[in-house]
Motif scaffolding. Structure first.
Motif, short mmCIF file in Angstrom:
data_model
loop_
_atom_site.label_atom_id
_atom_site.label_comp_id
_atom_site.label_asym_id
_atom_site.label_seq_id
_atom_site.Cartn_x
_atom_site.Cartn_y
_atom_site.Cartn_z
N ASP A 134 6.60 1.52 -8.16
CA ASP A 134 7.46 1.99 -7.08
C ASP A 134 7.94 3.41 -7.35
O ASP A 134 7.56 4.04 -8.35
N ASP A 135 8.80 3.91 -6.47
CA ASP A 135 9.23 5.31 -6.58
C ASP A 135 10.00 5.58 -7.87
O ASP A 135 10.05 6.72 -8.35
N ALA A 136 10.62 4.54 -8.42
CA ALA A 136 11.35 4.70 -9.67
C ALA A 136 10.47 4.50 -10.89
O ALA A 136 10.92 4.61 -12.03
N GLY A 137 9.18 4.20 -10.66
CA GLY A 137 8.24 3.98 -11.76
C GLY A 137 8.20 2.56 -12.26
O GLY A 137 7.45 2.27 -13.20
N ALA A 138 8.98 1.64 -11.66
CA ALA A 138 8.98 0.24 -12.10
C ALA A 138 7.73 -0.46 -11.61
O ALA A 138 7.19 -0.15 -10.54
N VAL A 139 7.28 -1.46 -12.36
CA VAL A 139 6.03 -2.14 -12.07
C VAL A 139 6.23 -3.26 -11.06
O VAL A 139 7.28 -3.92 -11.02
N VAL A 140 5.23 -3.46 -10.21
CA VAL A 140 5.15 -4.57 -9.27
C VAL A 140 3.81 -5.26 -9.53
O VAL A 140 2.77 -4.59 -9.58
N SER A 183 0.80 -1.23 0.00
CA SER A 183 0.00 0.00 0.00
C SER A 183 0.83 1.27 0.00
O SER A 183 0.30 2.37 -0.23
N ASP A 184 2.15 1.16 0.25
CA ASP A 184 2.99 2.35 0.17
C ASP A 184 3.39 2.68 -1.26
O ASP A 184 3.99 3.73 -1.51
#
Length: 362
Positions: free
Chosen positions: A248-254, A134-135
């Motif tokens: 995430d903060d770098a824009g990468a997908v999870v 959720s972060d």
């Protein structure tokens, strides 16, 4: 051994202690003193329940999480029996246990897996405890992914597909069905069962040139799946949409929600993302550029036997494949949820526009 919970309200501190010690999430000398449950806040959908669980430890738990996500199958015997032929619960649970570590795309950390497969749905047991994401920024299928998010999602997807290209790493993964095998073919009768409810709710939104396509889709689907199966095989997510994607903060997908994984053409994921998760205007303006970004990432990851012209031809098949999803979802839609109604209203508009743009209209 503490009794396995089957719903959020049944999670106990005793069971959580055993589960987290068993996965080495906490050391043997640490116990769970309290679990903080909010069953009313659990997300209950057609196929299962998802809830956030708070954890209070007794002892030094180090970096053990203080919140996590509990995921359960549906407790409806009727839906469990209907979904059992598709093996969706087994697919996801075994993916996390056996394959997730192989993928270069980030997936949630797993703190517990129960996966007890049986011949009858009533005898099976499944449960996941996983990382609370959720972060991170969750994609939003209602408003649609941004073009930048779609590009990041496709670049991550390409790395994942390349890792498993031509079946690499799946030689012994017998729980992953071929995309045109019996488990996925079971979708046709489920489509037929869902179609009356879908038409009652959204029949007036169906564009006239797609009326025959919608009515006859169940009969067409085996051919669509056969065409996807004839493409280079990879590990297909098969539900690659914004609400299953975090950034995430770098824009990468999870990526979460691996219930539908299959072996077949990766364009099923590409087309589903672009045709149902971008606004119509964004897809039309950026579709070629985004397909190129995916293909470039495939090549960069070592795929050398799949030309861009082949990808673009295969992509059309993927667009056709995606129509199954809104019909299945809307057939059991909770119309008291404003977001759910807004979501599927937007998806149906986007999906139809993509189908017409790619030649499926009469």
């Amino acid at each position: 051994m503490a009794t396995l919970p089957t719903t959020t309200s049944e999670i106990t501190a005793e069971w959580m202690t055993e589960a987290l010690q068993g996965s080495a999430t906490i050391p043997a000398g640490v116990t769970v003193a309290k679990v903080l449950l909010d069953p009313a806040g659990a997300g209950v959908g057609f196929m299962g329940e998802v809830a956030t669980v708070g954890v209070v430890y007794d002892g030094d738990a180090g970096n053990a999480p203080t919140t996590m996500i509990a995921k359960f199958p549906t407790q409806s015997p009727e839906i469990r029996a209907m979904m059992q032929p598709t093996r969706i619960y087994e697919r996801e649970h075994r993916f996390y246990s056996e394959l997730a570590h192989m993928s270069p795309v980030r997936t949630p950390a797993i703190f517990h897996v129960t996966c007890e497969v049986a011949d009858a749905a009533a005898d099976e047991a499944y449960m996941l405890l996983m990382e609370d994401l959720s972060d991170l920024q969750l994609g939003d299928q209602v408003s649609g992914t941004t073009v930048d998010q779609a590009r990041a999602a496709l670049i991550g997807l390409a790395a994942h597909h390349a890792q498993f290209w031509n079946g690499a790493g799946m030689e012994n993964a017998d729980f992953i069905p071929v995309i045109n095998g019996p488990l996925n073919q079971a979708g046709s009768p489920i489509y037929e069962a869902s179609l009356p409810g879908f038409m009652e709710a959204f029949g007036t939104a169906i564009k006239p040139e797609l009326a025959d396509f919608v009515a006859g889709y169940a009969a067409m689907r085996p051919q669509i799946l056969d065409e996807l199966a004839a493409m280079p095989h990879t590990l297909v997510h098969f539900d690659y949409r914004a609400d299953n994607l975090f950034f995430d903060d770098a824009g990468a997908v999870v990526v979460i929600d691996w219930q539908a994984i299959s072996q077949g053409g990766g364009v099923a994921d590409v087309a589903y993302l672009l045709s149902q998760n971008l606004t119509v205007d964004d897809r039309r303006a950026h579709e070629p550029e985004l397909l190129r970004a995916y293909h470039d990432a495939l090549v960069e990851a070592g795929v050398s036997d799949y030309g861009f012209d082949v990808l673009t031809a295969d992509y059309r098949v993927g667009v056709g494949c995606g129509w199954m999803i809104p019909v299945l979802a809307v057939g059991s839609l909770d119309f008291t949820s404003e977001r759910a109604v807004a979501l599927w209203t937007a998806v149906i508009e986007r999906a139809q526009s993509a189908l017409i743009d790619h030649g499926f209209g009469s």
